[in-house]
Design an enzyme around this catalytic site. Structure first.
Site, PDB file in Angstrom:
ATOM      1  N   VAL A   1      37.677  44.119  40.597  1.00  0.00           N
ATOM      2  CA  VAL A   1      37.935  44.572  39.224  1.00  0.00           C
ATOM      3  C   VAL A   1      37.790  43.425  38.241  1.00  0.00           C
ATOM      4  O   VAL A   1      37.132  43.550  37.205  1.00  0.00           O
ATOM      5  CB  VAL A   1      39.345  45.188  39.112  1.00  0.00           C
ATOM      6  CG1 VAL A   1      39.679  45.537  37.665  1.00  0.00           C
ATOM      7  CG2 VAL A   1      39.460  46.416  39.998  1.00  0.00           C
TER       8      VAL A   1
ATOM      9  N   ASP B   1      42.147  32.725  39.520  1.00  0.00           N
ATOM     10  CA  ASP B   1      42.506  33.322  40.799  1.00  0.00           C
ATOM     11  C   ASP B   1      43.198  32.260  41.648  1.00  0.00           C
ATOM     12  O   ASP B   1      42.820  31.083  41.609  1.00  0.00           O
ATOM     13  CB  ASP B   1      41.263  33.838  41.530  1.00  0.00           C
ATOM     14  CG  ASP B   1      41.597  34.868  42.595  1.00  0.00           C
ATOM     15  OD1 ASP B   1      41.333  36.067  42.361  1.00  0.00           O
ATOM     16  OD2 ASP B   1      42.140  34.487  43.656  1.00  0.00           O
TER      17      ASP B   1
ATOM     18  N   THR C   1      47.304  46.129  44.132  1.00  0.00           N
ATOM     19  CA  THR C   1      48.642  46.698  44.341  1.00  0.00           C
ATOM     20  C   THR C   1      48.638  47.448  45.681  1.00  0.00           C
ATOM     21  O   THR C   1      48.448  48.662  45.719  1.00  0.00           O
ATOM     22  CB  THR C   1      49.035  47.655  43.196  1.00  0.00           C
ATOM     23  OG1 THR C   1      47.929  48.526  42.903  1.00  0.00           O
ATOM     24  CG2 THR C   1      49.398  46.886  41.944  1.00  0.00           C
TER      25      THR C   1
ATOM     26  N   THR D   1      46.936  49.238  39.277  1.00  0.00           N
ATOM     27  CA  THR D   1      47.465  50.593  39.392  1.00  0.00           C
ATOM     28  C   THR D   1      48.893  50.565  39.927  1.00  0.00           C
ATOM     29  O   THR D   1      49.159  50.008  40.998  1.00  0.00           O
ATOM     30  CB  THR D   1      46.588  51.436  40.333  1.00  0.00           C
ATOM     31  OG1 THR D   1      45.240  51.382  39.874  1.00  0.00           O
ATOM     32  CG2 THR D   1      47.064  52.871  40.359  1.00  0.00           C
TER      33      THR D   1
ATOM     34  N   CYS E   1      42.342  52.044  46.382  1.00  0.00           N
ATOM     35  CA  CYS E   1      42.804  52.971  45.338  1.00  0.00           C
ATOM     36  C   CYS E   1      43.287  54.286  45.921  1.00  0.00           C
ATOM     37  O   CYS E   1      44.482  54.525  46.034  1.00  0.00           O
ATOM     38  CB  CYS E   1      41.678  53.215  44.324  1.00  0.00           C
ATOM     39  SG  CYS E   1      41.373  51.830  43.220  1.00  0.00           S
TER      40      CYS E   1
END
Length: 436
Positions: free
Chosen positions: A16, A35, A89, A124, A264
């Site tokens: 992403v 990062d 996540t 998310t 996801c």
């Protein structure tokens, strides 16, 4: 803050973060990518793209003109004034949310933000998490007062790994802010690069909820298809033939059975059911759909064994090739791949499993799954093949190329075509094709 003063820091340079950072940099915005993985940062600095989402050419170009800087050093991101958090996540072993990446990112931001800065989360989460978890951490490490000295927003990521059509720049963006001023500011920043524009959600919680139900809806629809596959299997009916027939109706939704993994769809519904459970509601549809999809790898493996028996093959000691290890077709992402479940279950039957994938990083597959990938052209003498991922390379295989994978002395060459990609009319007579 005007566009010339805008300095964006993208925290998290994965599937992403890096496409987003490059997109802003290509628009002439100064971008700093951060990062915690130094090897990943070093790869980008060398013009390499571990995600294969952007490509070396685009990364090298924005790095060479200094539109994009990548780093693992906190001091180098203090000059930013607009922070976008794009960390994963995942879930824990018990399927509860693993919020450690978000907590860590909030601490990073809290250590570097200044008065007047904006922070936008894209990870998310369940509705309410951004405000409940992230605000206190950022306030603690920054010493700055929320809303008075810095502003918060949420804009859920919608990137589809491996998809070169639906990208960060081409998908309409949901944006939200902690107040009217921040909503307007955040919307205008994203409008600089997102071609279809943005949708301004009424609150941060609404934006969080919108994202998590997008993936939950898809998960439920696929679970329905998987349940149909189990039912039609008992009836001796090909599920994909049924779906082709039903799909002639204008409002029939085009979903198909299969494995549901990734970062996801295979994860996000658990965030929603976890939140619901904490509020005293036990999910009936979402949770059961998720559990059914999680069971498909083992079901496919068991079905493969039954098909082997029906073909007169000796199961124990048999050699089975599982083609594909990524969580979806035409991408290199192996996170939460359910193909691993197929492999593990087959091994429980004493089967010798050989795996191949033209896109998955071999070192990553070995590190995360303990699987050594074998080049496709080195695979021979198989008793059965499980076509698990619909890579375009596999779609292009001819019947003779598939036939060459098998022990030629076997009377029947079994292929379990999970994604229904093989043309059944162009296969050799001794090849048995079964579909999910």
């Amino acid at each position: 803050m005007n566009s010339s003063e805008l300095v964006i820091c993208v925290v998290g340079l994965g599937y992403v973060g890096i496409p987003m950072a490059v997109a802003f940099a290509e628009k002439g915005v100064k971008v700093i990518g951060f990062d915690i993985s130094k090897p990943k940062v070093d790869a980008y600095k060398n013009g390499e793209d571990p995600t294969q989402e952007v490509g070396s050419e685009r990364i090298t170009k924005v790095l060479s003109n200094n539109s994009l800087i990548v780093t693992s050093e906190l001091e180098e991101i203090r000059s930013a004034n607009f922070y976008i958090v794009a960390v994963p996540t995942p879930v824990n072993e018990d399927r509860s949310p693993d919020v450690r990446p978000v907590e860590g990112a909030s601490e990073v931001v809290g250590k570097v933000i200044s008065k007047g800065d904006y922070v936008v989360f894209e990870s998310t989460v369940y509705p309410g998490l951004t405000e409940e978890l992230c605000i206190p951490i950022i306030e603690k490490f920054s010493g700055l007062k929320y809303k008075e000295e810095w502003k918060l927003g949420y804009s859920p990521e919608r990137i589809n790994p491996g998809d070169k059509v639906h990208t960060f720049k081409t998908i309409k963006k949901i944006v939200s802010g902690c107040d009217a001023e921040s909503l307007d500011k955040i919307a205008k920043v994203y409008e600089m690069v997102v071609e279809p524009g943005v949708y301004r959600a009424t609150s941060i919680a609404v934006a969080e909820a919108a994202k998590v139900i997008e993936n939950s809806q898809r998960d439920i629809n696929i679970a329905f298809m998987n349940e149909l596959a189990m039912i039609f299997d008992k009836m001796g009916i090909d599920t994909n033939d049924v779906l082709d027939a039903a799909g002639t109706k204008w409002n029939f939704l085009p979903f198909h059975p299969g494995l549901v993994g990734g970062h996801c769809i295979g994860v996000d519904p658990y965030y929603l059911t976890y939140r619901a459970q904490n509020l005293g509601y036990t999910s009936l549809v979402i949770q059961n759909g998720r559990l059914l999809n999680d069971s498909m790898g083992a079901w496919i493996a068991t079905k493969t064994v039954k098909l082997m028996v029906q073909c007169g093959l000796v199961v124990k000691g048999a050699r089975v090739c599982v083609m594909g290890i990524t969580f979806k077709e035409n991408c290199s992402d192996t996170r939460n791949s359910k193909v691993h479940d197929i492999i593990n279950e087959l091994k429980e039957y004493g089967i010798d499993v050989v795996s191949c994938d033209p896109r998955a990083p071999p070192n990553e597959v070995k590190r995360f799954y303990g699987i050594t990938l074998t080049p496709f052209n080195e695979i021979r003498d198989c008793d059965a093949v499980v076509m698990a991922v619909a890579h375009k390379e596999y779609r292009a295989l001819t019947g003779s190329e598939l036939h060459a994978l098998f022990k030629q002395q076997n009377e029947k060459k079994l292929v379990y075509d999970v994604k229904a990609i093989i043309d059944r009319d162009s296969i050799p007579e001794d090849m048995v094709i079964k579909r999910l």
